[in-house]
Design a protein around this motif. Sequence first.
Motif, PDB file in Angstrom:
ATOM      1  N   ILE A  45       0.843  -1.204   0.000  1.00 20.44           N
ATOM      2  CA  ILE A  45       0.000   0.000   0.000  1.00 20.44           C
ATOM      3  C   ILE A  45       0.869   1.240   0.000  1.00 20.44           C
ATOM      4  CG2 ILE A  45      -1.651   1.366   1.355  1.00 20.44           C
ATOM      5  CD1 ILE A  45      -2.842  -1.348   2.297  1.00 20.44           C
ATOM      6  N   LEU A  46       1.891   1.251   0.844  1.00 21.08           N
ATOM      7  CA  LEU A  46       2.803   2.397   0.891  1.00 21.08           C
ATOM      8  C   LEU A  46       3.443   2.621  -0.474  1.00 21.08           C
ATOM      9  CD1 LEU A  46       4.417   4.619   2.303  1.00 21.08           C
ATOM     10  CD2 LEU A  46       6.050   2.853   3.027  1.00 21.08           C
ATOM     11  N   ASN A  47       3.969   1.575  -1.090  1.00 19.94           N
ATOM     12  CA  ASN A  47       4.609   1.716  -2.398  1.00 19.94           C
ATOM     13  C   ASN A  47       3.617   2.162  -3.466  1.00 19.94           C
ATOM     14  OD1 ASN A  47       7.191   1.062  -1.488  1.00 19.94           O
ATOM     15  ND2 ASN A  47       6.829  -1.118  -1.757  1.00 19.94           N
ATOM     16  N   PHE A  48       2.391   1.637  -3.407  1.00 23.36           N
ATOM     17  CA  PHE A  48       1.351   2.053  -4.343  1.00 23.36           C
ATOM     18  C   PHE A  48       1.063   3.545  -4.192  1.00 23.36           C
ATOM     19  CE2 PHE A  48      -3.187   2.750  -5.270  1.00 23.36           C
ATOM     20  CZ  PHE A  48      -3.227   2.345  -6.592  1.00 23.36           C
ATOM     21  N   LEU A  49       0.897   3.997  -2.953  1.00 20.35           N
ATOM     22  CA  LEU A  49       0.614   5.415  -2.714  1.00 20.35           C
ATOM     23  C   LEU A  49       1.778   6.291  -3.182  1.00 20.35           C
ATOM     24  CD1 LEU A  49      -1.041   5.214   0.818  1.00 20.35           C
ATOM     25  CD2 LEU A  49      -2.181   5.749  -1.359  1.00 20.35           C
ATOM     26  N   LEU A  50       3.003   5.866  -2.902  1.00 18.82           N
ATOM     27  CA  LEU A  50       4.171   6.636  -3.341  1.00 18.82           C
ATOM     28  C   LEU A  50       4.236   6.725  -4.863  1.00 18.82           C
ATOM     29  CD1 LEU A  50       6.867   5.327  -0.826  1.00 18.82           C
ATOM     30  CD2 LEU A  50       5.931   7.651  -0.932  1.00 18.82           C
ATOM     31  N   ASN A  51       3.959   5.618  -5.554  1.00 16.78           N
ATOM     32  CA  ASN A  51       3.965   5.632  -7.018  1.00 16.78           C
ATOM     33  C   ASN A  51       2.851   6.501  -7.582  1.00 16.78           C
ATOM     34  OD1 ASN A  51       6.219   3.976  -7.353  1.00 16.78           O
ATOM     35  ND2 ASN A  51       4.999   2.111  -7.260  1.00 16.78           N
ATOM     36  N   CYS A  52       1.667   6.411  -6.982  1.00 15.13           N
ATOM     37  CA  CYS A  52       0.547   7.246  -7.430  1.00 15.13           C
ATOM     38  C   CYS A  52       0.838   8.719  -7.189  1.00 15.13           C
ATOM     39  CB  CYS A  52      -0.743   6.845  -6.725  1.00 15.13           C
ATOM     40  SG  CYS A  52      -1.423   5.275  -7.273  1.00 15.13           S
ATOM     41  N   LEU A  53       1.409   9.016  -6.045  1.00 15.80           N
ATOM     42  CA  LEU A  53       1.751  10.409  -5.730  1.00 15.80           C
ATOM     43  C   LEU A  53       2.778  10.940  -6.726  1.00 15.80           C
ATOM     44  CD1 LEU A  53       1.553  12.902  -3.941  1.00 15.80           C
ATOM     45  CD2 LEU A  53       3.204  11.840  -2.391  1.00 15.80           C
ATOM     46  N   LYS A  54       3.782  10.146  -7.026  1.00 18.22           N
ATOM     47  CA  LYS A  54       4.810  10.561  -7.990  1.00 18.22           C
ATOM     48  C   LYS A  54       4.183  10.841  -9.353  1.00 18.22           C
ATOM     49  CE  LYS A  54       9.042   9.093 -10.210  1.00 18.22           C
ATOM     50  NZ  LYS A  54       9.653   7.989 -10.865  1.00 18.22           N
TER      51      LYS A  54
END
Length: 89
Positions: free
Chosen positions: A67-76
């Motif tokens: 979830i953290l990695n998904f959110l970071l990728n979406c934010l980027k």
Amino acid sequence: MSNVNASILYHVLDADEYNGGVSGIGAKVTFSANKMEKAMDVFLQFYNAGDSTELKETSLNMDEEQILNFLLNCLKTAKEEEEVVIVFC
């Protein structure tokens, strides 16, 4: 069937209406960079972390780390392209 960690993702994205229980309802939703920043803030607050680096140093389970990695990728992506589209399927 149900995954508690999946409900965290729906919650931080303020997207509970797209949660179909076992999976998403197939909706395609556009999120602005601001909305993704807010989702990341909510996720960090949930874990009492100041930033994603601090959070990565804690012991997240595999789902939480995804979830953290998904959110970071979406934010980027949202910052680069002004928005990101997420499909809840």
